[in-house]
Design a protein around this motif. Structure first.
Motif, mmCIF file in Angstrom:
data_model
loop_
_atom_site.group_PDB
_atom_site.id
_atom_site.type_symbol
_atom_site.label_atom_id
_atom_site.label_comp_id
_atom_site.label_asym_id
_atom_site.label_seq_id
_atom_site.Cartn_x
_atom_site.Cartn_y
_atom_site.Cartn_z
ATOM 1 N N GLU A 1 0.379 -0.739 0.152
ATOM 2 C CA GLU A 1 0.365 -0.613 0.603
ATOM 3 C C GLU A 1 0.843 1.448 -0.002
ATOM 4 O O GLU A 1 0.499 2.819 -0.134
ATOM 5 C CB GLU A 1 -1.068 -0.202 1.487
ATOM 6 N N SER B 1 5.082 0.464 3.367
ATOM 7 C CA SER B 1 5.225 -0.923 3.548
ATOM 8 C C SER B 1 5.802 -1.950 3.377
ATOM 9 O O SER B 1 6.528 -3.201 3.543
ATOM 10 C CB SER B 1 3.840 -0.522 3.311
ATOM 11 N N ASN C 1 9.050 -2.676 5.445
ATOM 12 C CA ASN C 1 8.945 -3.477 5.893
ATOM 13 C C ASN C 1 8.547 -5.185 5.665
ATOM 14 O O ASN C 1 8.777 -5.470 6.188
ATOM 15 C CB ASN C 1 8.075 -2.545 7.129
ATOM 16 N N MET C 2 8.067 -4.709 4.180
ATOM 17 C CA MET C 2 7.702 -6.535 3.965
ATOM 18 C C MET C 2 8.846 -7.231 3.735
ATOM 19 O O MET C 2 9.603 -8.308 3.712
ATOM 20 C CB MET C 2 6.739 -6.676 2.589
ATOM 21 N N TYR D 1 12.183 -6.510 5.055
ATOM 22 C CA TYR D 1 12.112 -6.579 6.422
ATOM 23 C C TYR D 1 11.886 -8.060 7.341
ATOM 24 O O TYR D 1 13.145 -8.369 7.443
ATOM 25 C CB TYR D 1 12.241 -5.430 7.672
ATOM 26 N N GLY D 2 10.795 -7.987 6.577
ATOM 27 C CA GLY D 2 9.971 -9.426 7.654
ATOM 28 C C GLY D 2 10.409 -10.664 6.701
ATOM 29 O O GLY D 2 10.811 -11.384 7.704
ATOM 30 N N ALA D 3 10.364 -10.313 5.356
ATOM 31 C CA ALA D 3 10.984 -11.546 4.990
ATOM 32 C C ALA D 3 12.940 -11.658 4.861
ATOM 33 O O ALA D 3 12.575 -13.147 4.392
ATOM 34 C CB ALA D 3 10.726 -11.364 2.886
ATOM 35 N N ARG E 1 4.722 -0.241 12.006
ATOM 36 C CA ARG E 1 4.971 -1.255 10.942
ATOM 37 C C ARG E 1 4.641 -2.429 10.463
ATOM 38 O O ARG E 1 4.968 -3.564 10.507
ATOM 39 C CB ARG E 1 5.921 -1.196 9.924
ATOM 40 N N ALA F 1 3.174 -4.933 8.335
ATOM 41 C CA ALA F 1 3.644 -5.427 7.055
ATOM 42 C C ALA F 1 5.077 -6.407 7.018
ATOM 43 O O ALA F 1 5.067 -7.486 6.436
ATOM 44 C CB ALA F 1 4.225 -3.860 6.644
ATOM 45 N N VAL F 2 5.762 -6.068 8.583
ATOM 46 C CA VAL F 2 6.881 -6.624 8.886
ATOM 47 C C VAL F 2 6.163 -8.474 8.461
ATOM 48 O O VAL F 2 6.826 -9.362 8.410
ATOM 49 C CB VAL F 2 7.317 -6.380 9.678
ATOM 50 N N THR G 1 3.285 -9.247 6.893
ATOM 51 C CA THR G 1 3.430 -9.919 5.830
ATOM 52 C C THR G 1 4.280 -11.060 5.516
ATOM 53 O O THR G 1 3.843 -11.248 4.753
ATOM 54 C CB THR G 1 2.839 -8.736 4.835
ATOM 55 N N ALA H 1 -2.737 2.564 8.249
ATOM 56 C CA ALA H 1 -2.065 1.839 6.589
ATOM 57 C C ALA H 1 -2.544 0.686 6.873
ATOM 58 O O ALA H 1 -2.534 -0.209 6.121
ATOM 59 C CB ALA H 1 -1.891 2.873 5.830
ATOM 60 N N GLU H 2 -1.032 -0.355 7.436
ATOM 61 C CA GLU H 2 -0.429 -1.095 7.645
ATOM 62 C C GLU H 2 -1.417 -2.011 8.109
ATOM 63 O O GLU H 2 -1.733 -3.300 7.863
ATOM 64 C CB GLU H 2 0.533 -0.828 8.218
ATOM 65 N N HIS I 1 -4.617 -2.084 5.403
ATOM 66 C CA HIS I 1 -4.473 -3.542 4.053
ATOM 67 C C HIS I 1 -4.171 -4.585 4.248
ATOM 68 O O HIS I 1 -4.401 -5.906 3.614
ATOM 69 C CB HIS I 1 -2.967 -2.176 3.434
ATOM 70 N N ARG J 1 -5.852 -7.678 2.279
ATOM 71 C CA ARG J 1 -5.060 -8.058 1.952
ATOM 72 C C ARG J 1 -6.025 -9.362 2.710
ATOM 73 O O ARG J 1 -5.842 -10.172 2.142
ATOM 74 C CB ARG J 1 -4.118 -8.048 1.942
#
Ligand SMILES: Cc1ncc(C[n+]2csc(CCOP(=O)(O)OP(=O)(O)O)c2C)c(N)n1
Ligand code: SF4
Lengths: 352, 248
Positions: free
Chosen positions: A54, A58, A61-62, A64-66, B71, B74-75, B77, B103-104, B107, B111
């Motif tokens: 989005e 974001s 940070n995705m 970062y997580g992955a 966040r 998002a993390v 995700t 927002a995080e 969304h 999703r």
């Protein structure tokens, strides 16, 4: 493998997939859109994940997580989007996670324009986000180099547990050139036994950039600096062109270096001993290249698509031993060989 | 002697840093018990927020990632898309989730991200010293609403559960409270249900937990529980706002 004609942005995507990247998180912004678009098409074909976030905040940070969960992961954006990603980049550097980030620069500041520029050099090489960290930054000058560097970037990121940034611009992203995908010789990489995959049969793994005690944080910071020192020693890349007897060395990277190369050729035709020093790694800045230059060098001329950013590193490296001049265009304007030649002559003239 | 109460496997032995009487600790325990009962500790990955629970990674005996302020979804995700077989949760405060990370969370929910969020609503920013949160009640005084929250100036508190329940991807949305034992037991059930829904792969689940902040509310722990009951329950009604049955 046969060469194929590909657009820079798409070639980066295919290179990432060849390097084993199976996770891509992004957000649209011109002039890099072909890259996420390409990934959205290709990732499902290789059982990979493409996700349009989005926002850039974001998306990073995705990443970062992955990355923390052990993935080979990439994101891409252009200048304003990279500014938003700086928060996550600082956390990724702090938590020592490997990932590849692509910035196809456009003119700024602010919303700026959508034409190519090199005005994010300082942001890329001097931090951008908060805290004492560095990014490994590569500045390719052709679509083939974008491919080769992207592929290697994943290994380098894993090797050092650090984010690698590919710094291109709108010209490189949009131009089509013939490329081939030759997987680079792999580095010896340690297993990612630090990743969060579920604590079965072992103690918990924790991905973190928080250190509340100043002693601990300082220790962490010095350890990071030790790693950066190693990177500085091992990962400097550059090209020297016509420098053996040069009196004037032009310094330029990326798209600009290609224009400077033809300017150097034309200067040589006029009997002017010009050479090109092209930094390929922008951080670490290739100080070693300067050490290889002959005594004949009288002056340096940095040429950039910015108001003067890399020139600061040239000045630091030359350290007053020779005059360092600058020529740049900004806002999406591309320097022409003619104006570079004019400036080069003026620099030498002033010196004589 | 028969042992009737013990530390959950999913918790470490680390002593918590939360203020006396703070209900963060209870909520941690409920989540850990649910993880144990579902026998998923060894495949669980948690995401700690910025806020008083920033150190949650020291308390949960499973893999953890610490996220930037807001966040966490998002993390999570990124984690879940990398390791889809793992159970992934975020643990977030109201400043974290409803303000900077609005927002995080919206969304991730939209999703239908297959993660579970434990959302701790204490109507205030705890960690930074009691500033106004998006969930601060009208009239409530905080360090940045010293005259009481004035809705004509800063608007109204966000009812996160009601808002997220409008999203198709949010499969389970519930609001619970931990102000007394019956409610604590109900909260536990909801948290476990949220994880079960994730394990079944149904979509996004979130449990909003009404919580206290004795320190920044300037009240004793007991008075805080009282204040929660008398002031928060009316504006934040408890219940299941969306369940998988409704989602169909
Ligand atoms: C980008 C950013 N902005 C601000 C902060 C400072 N900060 C730390 S905790 C916090 C508020 C947390 O409140 P909440 O999420 O309600 O959790 P609580 O402490 O009440 O449990 C803030 C604003 C930060 N760490 N990062
Ligand atoms: S400041 Fe408030 S929320 Fe934070 S630990 Fe103390 S009581 Fe709990």
């Amino acid at each position: 493998m046969a060469k194929q004609l590909m657009k820079g942005n798409e070639a980066i995507g295919e290179a990432a997939i060849t390097a084993g990247c199976r996770h891509f998180f992004g957000y649209p912004i011109t002039p890099q859109n072909e890259l996420p678009q390409y990934m959205s098409r290709r990732m499902p074909q290789v059982d990979g994940v493409f996700l349009q976030a989005e926002s850039e905040v974001s998306a990073i940070n995705m990443v970062y997580g992955a990355a923390g969960a052990g993935a080979r992961v990439m994101t891409s954006s252009s200048s304003p989007g990279i500014s938003l990603k700086q928060e996550g980049i600082s956390y990724i550097a702090g938590a020592e996670l490997p990932c590849v980030i692509v910035n196809i620069i456009r003119g700024g500041p602010g919303l700026g324009g959508i034409q190519p520029a090199q005005s994010d050099y300082l942001q890329a090489t001097k931090g951008g986000g908060h805290g004492d960290y560095r990014l490994i930054v590569f500045g390719p000058a052709s679509v083939q180099e974008m491919v080769d560097m992207t592929m290697e970037a994943f290994d380098i990121a894993d090797y050092y547990r650090a984010p690698v940034l590919i710094l291109g611009d709108g010209v490189l992203g949009q131009m089509m050139e013939p490329v081939e995908f030759n997987k680079p010789k792999s580095r010896e990489l340690k297993p990612k036994d630090w990743a969060t995959t579920g604590a079965a049969g072992r103690g918990p793994n924790i991905i973190n950039s928080l250190a509340m005690q100043p002693e601990k944080l300082e220790e962490h910071n010095w350890r990071l600096q030790e790693k950066y020192k190693q990177i500085k020693e091992n990962e400097q890349r550059f090209e020297l062109y016509n420098c053996d007897d040069a009196e004037l060395v032009l310094v330029a990277y990326g798209t600009t270096s290609r224009i400077v190369k033809s300017a150097v050729n034309q200067l040589r035709e006029h009997g002017i001993k010009a050479g090109l020093l092209r930094p390929i790694s922008l951080w670490p800045f290739p100080e070693k290249a300067f050490a290889q230059l002959p005594d004949s060098v009288k002056a340096f001329l940095a040429v950039e698509m910015s108001a003067g950013q890399m020139v600061e590193d040239v000045r630091l490296t030359v350290n007053g031993a020779r005059p360092v001049e600058f020529f740049g265009r900004t806002g999406g304007m591309i320097p022409s060989p003619t104006e570079i030649i004019e400036k080069a002559k003026a620099v030498l003239g002033g010196d004589r | 002697m028969k042992k009737v109460f013990d530390r959950p496997q999913a918790m470490t032995e680390k002593q918590m840093h939360y203020c006396p009487g703070c209900t963060h600790g209870i909520i941690h325990r409920l989540l850990a018990e649910a993880i144990d009962e579902l026998n998923v500790r060894e495949k669980t990955i948690g995401v700690a927020p910025v806020g008083c629970a920033v150190l949650a990674y020291e308390y949960f005996n499973c893999d953890m990632q610490q996220a930037a302020h807001g966040r966490a979804p998002a993390v999570a995700t990124g984690i879940k898309r990398t390791n889809p077989d793992n159970v992934v949760f975020t643990y977030q405060g109201d400043g974290d989730l409803a303000s900077i990370g609005c927002a995080e969370i919206v969304h991730a929910a939209a999703r239908g991200e297959k993660i579970s969020t434990i959302f701790v609503n204490n109507a205030i920013y705890g960690m930074t010293g009691g500033q106004m949160a998006p969930t601060t009640l009208v009239g409530q005084t905080t360090t940045t609403s010293p005259y009481g929250r004035d809705s004509s100036h800063v608007g109204y508190p966000i009812q996160v559960s009601e808002m997220l329940a409008t999203l198709q991807g949010a499969v389970y949305v519930a609001r619970v409270s931990v102000h007394d034992v019956p409610h604590i037991l109900k909260a536990k059930k909801a948290i476990k249900k949220a994880l079960e829904i994730q394990i079944k792969g149904l979509g996004f689940s979130i449990v909003e937990v009404l919580s206290t902040c004795p320190t920044n509310w300037g009240k004793t722990p007991l008075d805080s529980l009282e204040w929660l009951q008398q002031n928060m329950l009316e504006y934040y009604p408890l219940g299941e706002y969306r369940t998988p049955e409704e989602g169909k």
